[in-house]
Every structure is written in C-alpha cells, then in structure tokens.
Motif scaffolding. Structure first.
Motif, PDB file in Angstrom:
ATOM      1  N   ALA A  64     -31.032 -58.342 -30.605  1.00  0.00           N
ATOM      2  CA  ALA A  64     -30.134 -58.280 -31.757  1.00  0.00           C
ATOM      3  C   ALA A  64     -29.951 -59.645 -32.404  1.00  0.00           C
ATOM      4  N   LEU A  65     -30.183 -60.713 -31.626  1.00  0.00           N
ATOM      5  CA  LEU A  65     -30.083 -62.076 -32.174  1.00  0.00           C
ATOM      6  C   LEU A  65     -31.417 -62.559 -32.730  1.00  0.00           C
ATOM      7  N   GLY A  66     -32.460 -61.787 -32.512  1.00  0.00           N
ATOM      8  CA  GLY A  66     -33.786 -62.211 -32.942  1.00  0.00           C
ATOM      9  C   GLY A  66     -34.628 -62.775 -31.826  1.00  0.00           C
ATOM     10  N   CYS A  67     -34.102 -62.750 -30.591  1.00  0.00           N
ATOM     11  CA  CYS A  67     -34.868 -63.254 -29.450  1.00  0.00           C
ATOM     12  C   CYS A  67     -36.031 -62.301 -29.144  1.00  0.00           C
ATOM     13  N   ARG A  68     -37.100 -62.858 -28.653  1.00  0.00           N
ATOM     14  CA  ARG A  68     -38.164 -62.042 -28.111  1.00  0.00           C
ATOM     15  C   ARG A  68     -37.746 -61.669 -26.690  1.00  0.00           C
ATOM     16  N   VAL A  69     -38.087 -60.475 -26.222  1.00  0.00           N
ATOM     17  CA  VAL A  69     -37.655 -60.021 -24.902  1.00  0.00           C
ATOM     18  C   VAL A  69     -38.863 -59.607 -24.065  1.00  0.00           C
ATOM     19  N   HIS A  70     -38.861 -60.030 -22.806  1.00  0.00           N
ATOM     20  CA  HIS A  70     -39.932 -59.693 -21.866  1.00  0.00           C
ATOM     21  C   HIS A  70     -39.296 -59.155 -20.596  1.00  0.00           C
ATOM     22  N   PHE A  71     -39.829 -58.049 -20.080  1.00  0.00           N
ATOM     23  CA  PHE A  71     -39.234 -57.406 -18.913  1.00  0.00           C
ATOM     24  C   PHE A  71     -40.114 -57.526 -17.677  1.00  0.00           C
ATOM     25  N   VAL A  72     -39.446 -57.658 -16.531  1.00  0.00           N
ATOM     26  CA  VAL A  72     -40.118 -57.631 -15.228  1.00  0.00           C
ATOM     27  C   VAL A  72     -39.496 -56.503 -14.419  1.00  0.00           C
ATOM     28  N   ASP A  73     -40.194 -56.071 -13.379  1.00  0.00           N
ATOM     29  CA  ASP A  73     -39.686 -54.993 -12.536  1.00  0.00           C
ATOM     30  C   ASP A  73     -38.770 -55.533 -11.446  1.00  0.00           C
ATOM     31  N   HIS A  74     -37.686 -54.820 -11.202  1.00  0.00           N
ATOM     32  CA  HIS A  74     -36.726 -55.190 -10.153  1.00  0.00           C
ATOM     33  C   HIS A  74     -37.255 -54.650  -8.827  1.00  0.00           C
ATOM     34  N   LEU A  75     -38.098 -55.443  -8.180  1.00  0.00           N
ATOM     35  CA  LEU A  75     -38.750 -55.039  -6.934  1.00  0.00           C
ATOM     36  C   LEU A  75     -38.366 -55.987  -5.796  1.00  0.00           C
ATOM     37  N   PRO A  76     -38.549 -55.569  -4.551  1.00  0.00           N
ATOM     38  CA  PRO A  76     -38.342 -56.494  -3.430  1.00  0.00           C
ATOM     39  C   PRO A  76     -39.234 -57.723  -3.587  1.00  0.00           C
ATOM     40  N   VAL A  77     -38.787 -58.835  -3.053  1.00  0.00           N
ATOM     41  CA  VAL A  77     -39.495 -60.106  -3.201  1.00  0.00           C
ATOM     42  C   VAL A  77     -40.944 -60.021  -2.741  1.00  0.00           C
ATOM     43  N   ALA A  78     -41.189 -59.370  -1.619  1.00  0.00           N
ATOM     44  CA  ALA A  78     -42.543 -59.293  -1.082  1.00  0.00           C
ATOM     45  C   ALA A  78     -43.485 -58.477  -1.954  1.00  0.00           C
ATOM     46  N   ARG A  79     -42.933 -57.629  -2.790  1.00  0.00           N
ATOM     47  CA  ARG A  79     -43.768 -56.763  -3.642  1.00  0.00           C
ATOM     48  C   ARG A  79     -43.924 -57.303  -5.065  1.00  0.00           C
ATOM     49  N   ARG A  80     -43.364 -58.471  -5.330  1.00  0.00           N
ATOM     50  CA  ARG A  80     -43.477 -59.030  -6.681  1.00  0.00           C
ATOM     51  C   ARG A  80     -43.729 -60.531  -6.605  1.00  0.00           C
ATOM     52  N   PRO A  81     -44.943 -60.925  -6.245  1.00  0.00           N
ATOM     53  CA  PRO A  81     -45.237 -62.339  -6.019  1.00  0.00           C
ATOM     54  C   PRO A  81     -45.426 -63.182  -7.274  1.00  0.00           C
ATOM     55  N   ASP A  82     -45.821 -62.564  -8.385  1.00  0.00           N
ATOM     56  CA  ASP A  82     -46.197 -63.391  -9.540  1.00  0.00           C
ATOM     57  C   ASP A  82     -45.864 -62.779 -10.898  1.00  0.00           C
ATOM     58  N   ALA A  83     -44.857 -61.929 -10.970  1.00  0.00           N
ATOM     59  CA  ALA A  83     -44.524 -61.266 -12.236  1.00  0.00           C
ATOM     60  C   ALA A  83     -43.934 -62.212 -13.274  1.00  0.00           C
ATOM     61  N   LEU A  84     -43.435 -63.375 -12.842  1.00  0.00           N
ATOM     62  CA  LEU A  84     -42.839 -64.324 -13.787  1.00  0.00           C
ATOM     63  C   LEU A  84     -43.884 -65.234 -14.447  1.00  0.00           C
ATOM     64  N   ARG A  85     -45.044 -65.354 -13.858  1.00  0.00           N
ATOM     65  CA  ARG A  85     -46.037 -66.295 -14.370  1.00  0.00           C
ATOM     66  C   ARG A  85     -46.484 -66.016 -15.806  1.00  0.00           C
ATOM     67  N   PRO A  86     -46.573 -64.736 -16.237  1.00  0.00           N
ATOM     68  CA  PRO A  86     -46.938 -64.477 -17.630  1.00  0.00           C
ATOM     69  C   PRO A  86     -46.010 -65.122 -18.647  1.00  0.00           C
ATOM     70  N   VAL A  87     -44.787 -65.443 -18.224  1.00  0.00           N
ATOM     71  CA  VAL A  87     -43.836 -66.104 -19.134  1.00  0.00           C
ATOM     72  C   VAL A  87     -44.429 -67.401 -19.677  1.00  0.00           C
ATOM     73  N   LEU A  88     -45.187 -68.099 -18.832  1.00  0.00           N
ATOM     74  CA  LEU A  88     -45.767 -69.382 -19.253  1.00  0.00           C
ATOM     75  C   LEU A  88     -46.748 -69.212 -20.398  1.00  0.00           C
ATOM     76  N   ASP A  89     -47.410 -68.065 -20.453  1.00  0.00           N
ATOM     77  CA  ASP A  89     -48.325 -67.801 -21.558  1.00  0.00           C
ATOM     78  C   ASP A  89     -47.587 -67.378 -22.826  1.00  0.00           C
ATOM     79  N   LEU A  90     -46.422 -66.785 -22.658  1.00  0.00           N
ATOM     80  CA  LEU A  90     -45.666 -66.283 -23.798  1.00  0.00           C
ATOM     81  C   LEU A  90     -44.979 -67.387 -24.591  1.00  0.00           C
ATOM     82  N   VAL A  91     -44.815 -68.558 -24.004  1.00  0.00           N
ATOM     83  CA  VAL A  91     -44.115 -69.640 -24.711  1.00  0.00           C
ATOM     84  C   VAL A  91     -45.072 -70.649 -25.341  1.00  0.00           C
ATOM     85  N   VAL A  92     -46.375 -70.397 -25.237  1.00  0.00           N
ATOM     86  CA  VAL A  92     -47.357 -71.320 -25.819  1.00  0.00           C
ATOM     87  C   VAL A  92     -47.207 -71.320 -27.338  1.00  0.00           C
TER      88      VAL A  92
END
Length: 229
Positions: free
Chosen positions: A201-229
């Motif tokens: 609503a403020l104009g921000c871009r939004v990216h979602f990750v899955d709410h999973l146990p730590v062991a089942r989500r090792p690298d879901a945040l890494r794509p964020v680095l590509d989104l801010v280029v």
C-alpha cells in the motif's frame, strides 16, 4: 532498492517446536510429567495456538476473538491472548502458563534461519538499509543480539511499541522513516501475505518466503540479494 524490511518470526527466525517449548519449561520449573502426558499436552497446546510464532489456533474461542484480533498492539494484549489460549489446556501447575509465555521471549526459544546472517551482512556491505518490521508484543532485540544479527539491522518497527500492527501501512511507514528511505525503493520480505503484504500500500515491493522449520529452509532468503540489484 535502497532498503530491505524483514519480518521476524518465520522469516529471519523460527520459534522452537511446541514440544520443545513445553519440555524446556518443565525442566526449568522442575515439574515432572509422564512422557505420554507431556506429548498429549504439547499437542493440545499446539492445537490451541498457545505458542507465539507457532501454529495458529485450530479453533479460536469466542471469548478471546476480540483480544486475538489486536493482540500485537500492546504487550498486555499479547500476553492476554496467548496465556488465554494456553489456559485452555490443563497443565499440572497453573503457574506453567505464565512460565510458557516467558519462555517464548527467551533467545533460547528461537533459531535464525541458516542464511539469515549471510543475507543481512551482504545487504549491509552493499550499503542497503535493513529494518525489521514485526507484529509482536515484546522486545525482540535481545534475540538478534544473542545471535549476532543486530549488527546488521539499522531499525526496528515493532507493533507493540507503536500501537499498530501489520498490515496497517503505518507500521511499515515507521520503518521507512527510521531508515530515511522512499517506500517505493524498499523491499519487504515476509512469510504472511495477509500481514506483510500491507507494505504494498506504500509502494513497497513485497517478497514472500515459506514459514518452515529451520532445517527445511536453508537458503530461501538468498534470492533477496538478487532482488535488490
């Protein structure tokens, strides 16, 4: 993008399992419970939605619906909502309900996702501002300090400190103002479309990750680095 905002629970950190939560409190308080009763109680607490950051209530009691809807707007409401749900489950000592609530605020109850530190550090090295926007009823900064992630966070916008909760755009606006950035140049990262999606609503871009146990989500945040280029 000049800044990235992150949700806390289910995005950067994950709370322990309900059974681990109960076991830790029983151990800390010295209360004994037969194994089969402990497992049953843990299942009942999970179904009740009593663990903040854990599963939502399977069925929300009518008398708690009002406080549940605004639970993240103050510390008092947050405690009332979750201890109210916990008390739906019979435990050997009534004092355990408050002890359970206190436990979930301990850094020991939380684990950072494996790639959280790497992503936050990389953003800082690129000169990208980092903020945490959380619907919560207590100060999560000690959790970040315990795991060394506070060094990479520039601002926190916590619902209970401002009396407003996501998806209300005002909470995202607080974070953008603290970072001195234009919301249209901000990426919001979260696990809840209903709550975190409010940043759009403020104009921000939004990216979602899955709410999973730590062991089942090792690298879901890494794509964020590509989104801010």
């Amino acid at each position: 993008m000049t800044a990235v905002l992150f949700d806390f629970s289910g995005t950067l950190f994950r709370v322990e399992s309900t059974e681990s939560w109960l076991r830790a409190v029983l151990r800390e308080t010295g209360v004994a419970l037969p194994e089969h009763e402990l497992v049953q109680a843990a299942r009942a607490l999970e179904a009740a939605g009593a663990l903040p950051g854990g599963a939502a209530p399977v069925e929300l009691p009518t008398d708690l619906a009002g406080v549940w809807a605004v639970r993240d707007e103050s510390a008092e409401l947050h405690r009332a909502a979750y201890t109210g749900l916990s008390r739906r489950v019979r435990l050997p000592d009534p004092a355990l309900h408050d002890a359970l609530y206190e436990r979930h605020m301990s850094p020991a109850a939380w684990s950072p996702y494996p790639d959280a530190a790497e992503v936050l550090r990389s953003l800082r090295e690129r000169g990208i501002g980092v903020g945490v926007v959380s619907n919560i009823g207590w100060d999560l900064r000690p959790v970040f300090r315990e795991y060394g992630l506070d060094a990479w966070v520039d601002a926190y916008a916590l619902s209970y400190e401002h009396g407003v909760q996501k998806p209300d755009p005002r909470l995202f606006s607080v974070a953008c103002e603290a970072l001195d950035v234009d919301p249209r140049q901000v990426l919001m990262v979260g696990d809840s479309r209903a709550a975190d999606g409010g940043a759009a609503a403020l104009g921000c871009r939004v990216h979602f990750v899955d709410h999973l146990p730590v062991a089942r989500r090792p690298d879901a945040l890494r794509p964020v680095l590509d989104l801010v280029v």
